[in-house]
Write an enzyme that holds these catalytic residues in place. Structure first.
Site, PDB file in Angstrom:
ATOM      1  N   GLU A   1       6.702   4.879  14.351  1.00  0.00           N
ATOM      2  CA  GLU A   1       5.432   5.153  14.752  1.00  0.00           C
ATOM      3  C   GLU A   1       5.230   4.973  16.258  1.00  0.00           C
ATOM      4  OE1 GLU A   1       2.697   1.907  12.400  1.00  0.00           O
ATOM      5  OE2 GLU A   1       4.553   0.977  12.781  1.00  0.00           O
TER       6      GLU A   1
ATOM      7  N   HIS B   1       0.830  -1.112   0.222  1.00  0.00           N
ATOM      8  CA  HIS B   1       0.157   0.223  -0.100  1.00  0.00           C
ATOM      9  C   HIS B   1       0.922   1.105   0.074  1.00  0.00           C
ATOM     10  CE1 HIS B   1       0.556  -0.305   4.358  1.00  0.00           C
ATOM     11  NE2 HIS B   1       0.479   1.235   4.246  1.00  0.00           N
TER      12      HIS B   1
ATOM     13  N   LYS C   1       8.300   0.841  16.572  1.00  0.00           N
ATOM     14  CA  LYS C   1       7.199   1.125  16.933  1.00  0.00           C
ATOM     15  C   LYS C   1       7.291   1.792  18.356  1.00  0.00           C
ATOM     16  CE  LYS C   1       4.065  -2.170  14.883  1.00  0.00           C
ATOM     17  NZ  LYS C   1       3.127  -1.174  14.396  1.00  0.00           N
TER      18      LYS C   1
ATOM     19  N   HIS D   1       7.936  -2.380   2.485  1.00  0.00           N
ATOM     20  CA  HIS D   1       7.536  -0.786   2.358  1.00  0.00           C
ATOM     21  C   HIS D   1       8.982   0.056   2.050  1.00  0.00           C
ATOM     22  CE1 HIS D   1       3.579  -2.040   3.413  1.00  0.00           C
ATOM     23  NE2 HIS D   1       3.841  -1.751   4.674  1.00  0.00           N
TER      24      HIS D   1
END
Length: 633
Positions: free
Chosen positions: A355, A317, A479, A379
């Site tokens: 993130e 994506h 993260k 990604h």
């Protein structure tokens, strides 16, 4: 109307009067043009417009983010306040600057010395906007979603499809057949997905009337994808739909764990649903495509035993994001940049995906995957390829993907000693995010208390070709870091300093920042002379913002990719050899980590910039790369 904040003499709250006009629909955009509030963490401004004969309107807005300012205190989103008056006339504009996310003046005083707070003068200038081009219409088809009762369908697929329908991109003969193990009727499926779409941040302008028109396209079928008999039932259902007027074209979307992809593909092939005499058949595969080179080869062999490669769409994506697609335009359509896009002028490149969230409800998946497989193997390697690739002969699927594969082939697989020297892995412990105490990874529900799964991964890659020899590419992801950020920073080499040797200023190298999310845009940092009698320099910035320039962010990634798969355009999808080339890079790192002693996890706290060992990677090139996701304190 653009309002640029400029430094003035003193004061936190100021008011000036000037005459200007604005249409009702014109946004008022506040930008910190000179970065005066950056180092203080100023992120908001309160606008109070005193309108003669009308009264007051107050709007609180976020300042326009400039990632090139103080890299540790970048602002958040572009702030927009809409005011109803069509002619503001002789209006007094009051501006109050607030530190960080605190909106009261007491918080401002606590945050820093009030005498050092920036003040502002409002200057109005036209803000040109560009209308978004209409999206093309997809082909007629039935979209069959495996895993339709799952999280991805609710969060991304249905909101994306609803948006496309509202934009007029849906063919009248487009329908969705959801497949899931959860027992429910088509009416229940419509209700649940409608509730999810109404709450989704990706849904634009949701309305009950719009959903009522869209939901008639949705159908649901209960089925066990591991039961071979189910696929005969699926074929009967699709044939029945076609007799009732549905499209003969079938687009299968595998939104399931990777382990389920093989049985689904084989089941479709066994009943002849992979090829049709009338109409086309395509299949979309979600990542991950295997967990290492061997499993990726096995999965690809299963796929090719049933489907032609031309009909296989492996989705990443990130490639659907407007800013990612813009990398090629930025590089190859501007003669200002392409001549210096090589080892002669570029010192090093950073690619960061940070993130603030933890593993949330994905603990079982993450325990088997980790940050390297989850983010770097797809990604971030895709971002590296777009940054480093040679110009394709055309912007079509095969030409673009061939150049990306050439980049991956130029990265030599690492040996164990290379992995020990050129990689960093980390795992977050407990800490504070946005003022709230959060758990460490090993304390998360569903995680092994002694887990050695990495939640942070950093790798120093070398691309061994003519263009990039000697230029390190630093890739990192993690993260529970200090902020949400995905960006590419291209650091150019410093110029010879003989000319400025006698001046007190330090000339900073140029930096080009391509911000992927959350604040899409491009910025360029360069040096200029500071006003005055002395030769003193200061770093200034040129900034392009999608929000400010185009007024909207355009279609979200899944909208673009869903529409492309309906239209048969595979340019933004990955090819078999591309996937295998990525795993040839990643698998040796995973295997070396399995043999090397694991770090003493957890080795970074939630809300920090990551493991301290990250700095070791930067000793050869660049000592400021750590600033991108830190606090700036």
């Amino acid at each position: 109307m653009k309002l640029s904040l400029l430094p003035s003499a003193d004061g936190v709250d100021i008011a000036i009067s000037r005459r200007f006009r604005t249409a009702r629909s014109d946004p008022i955009v506040v930008t910190d043009r000179d970065g005066q509030g950056s180092a203080l963490g100023v992120r908001t401004a309160t606008l109070e417009l005193v309108l003669p004969g009308i009264g007051r309107e107050i709007g609180q807005v976020l300042l326009h983010r400039h990632p090139f300012l103080h890299p540790l205190q970048s602002f958040r989103d572009c702030g927009i306040a809409h005011f109803a008056a069509s002619d503001l006339g002789h209006a007094a504009i009051h501006v109050k600057l607030c530190a960080r996310d605190n909106y009261d003046s007491k918080s401002l005083s606590r945050a820093s010395n009030p005498k050092k707070i920036m003040s502002a003068i409002i200057q109005a200038s036209p803000l040109e906007t560009f209308s978004q081009e209409p999206l093309p219409t997809g082909d007629s088809c039935v979209l069959i979603i495996f895993g339709a009762s799952g999280d991805l369908t609710k969060r991304k697929l249905i909101p994306g499809l609803y948006n496309l329908a509202c934009e007029g991109c849906m063919n009248p003969e487009f329908e969705v057949l959801g497949i899931g193990r959860t027992p429910m009727s088509s009416e229940e499926f419509r209700k649940k997905t409608g509730e999810a779409a109404a709450k989704s941040k990706d849904t634009r302008d949701f309305s009950e009337s719009g959903w009522t028109d869209f939901e008639t396209r949705l159908h649901y079928m209960v089925g066990d994808i591991n039961d071979p008999k189910f696929y005969s039932q699926l074929r009967v259902r699709l044939e029945e739909m076609e007799r009732n007027g549905s499209s003969p074209n079938h687009l299968f979307y595998v939104s399931t764990p990777a382990s389920a992809a093989g049985p689904i593909i084989e089941g479709l092939g066994a009943v002849g649903l992979s090829r049709r005499e009338h109409g086309w058949t395509r299949i979309v595969l979600e990542k991950p495509f295997g967990r290492d080179l061997e499993s990726a080869n096995v999965l690809n062999d299963v796929v090719h035993g049933v489907f032609d490669e031309k009909t296989v769409y492996r989705i990443d994506h990130y490639l659907g994001k407007e800013t990612v697609q813009n990398i090629l335009v930025f590089r190859f359509s501007n003669s200002l940049f392409e001549p210096v896009w090589n080892r002669n002028y570029i010192d090093y490149v950073e690619i960061t995906a940070a993130e603030t969230v933890g593993v949330e409800n994905r603990a079982a998946f993450y325990e088997e995957t980790g940050a390297l497989r989850d983010m770097v193997a797809n990604h971030l390697l895709q971002l590296l390829a777009l940054t480093a690739m040679e110009p394709p002969v055309a912007f079509d699927a095969d030409s673009v993907r061939e150049q990306k594969v050439q980049v991956f082939r130029s990265i030599r697989p690492m040996r164990v000693e290379d992995v020990a020297r050129c990689t960093v892995r980390g795992q977050y412990g407990s800490g504070v995010i946005d003022g709230k105490r959060v758990l460490g990874y090993r304390e998360e529900p569903g995680v092994d208390p002694s887990s050695i799964t990495e939640t942070y991964a950093a790798v120093r890659f070398q691309i061994e070709n003519w263009r990039w020899a000697g230029v390190p590419f630093y890739i990192r992801t993690g993260k529970r870091l200090a902020r949400n950020l995905t960006e590419i920073r291209v650091h150019l080499k410093p110029t010879p300093q003989a000319l400025f040797a006698s001046t007190p200023s330090v000339i900073a190298p140029n930096v080009i920042t391509i911000s992927i999310q959350p604040d899409e845009g491009i910025s360029i940092a360069f040096d200029a002379k500071r006003p005055g009698t002395q030769m003193r320099t200061v770093t200034v910035q040129a900034n392009f913002s999608y929000q400010a320039s185009f007024g909207s962010k355009g279609p979200v990634a899944y909208e673009t990719l869903l529409l492309d798969s309906m239209r048969g355009d595979a340019t933004l999808f990955t090819r078999r050899d591309e996937v295998e080339a990525e795993w040839r890079i990643i698998t040796p790192i995973e295997e070396a980590w399995a043999h090397l002693p694991a770090p003493d996890f957890p080795n970074y706290g939630a809300g920090s910039e990551g493991p301290a060992s990250w700095h070791e990677l930067l000793k050869i090139r660049g000592d400021t790369a750590d600033q991108a996701i830190g606090h700036g304190e």
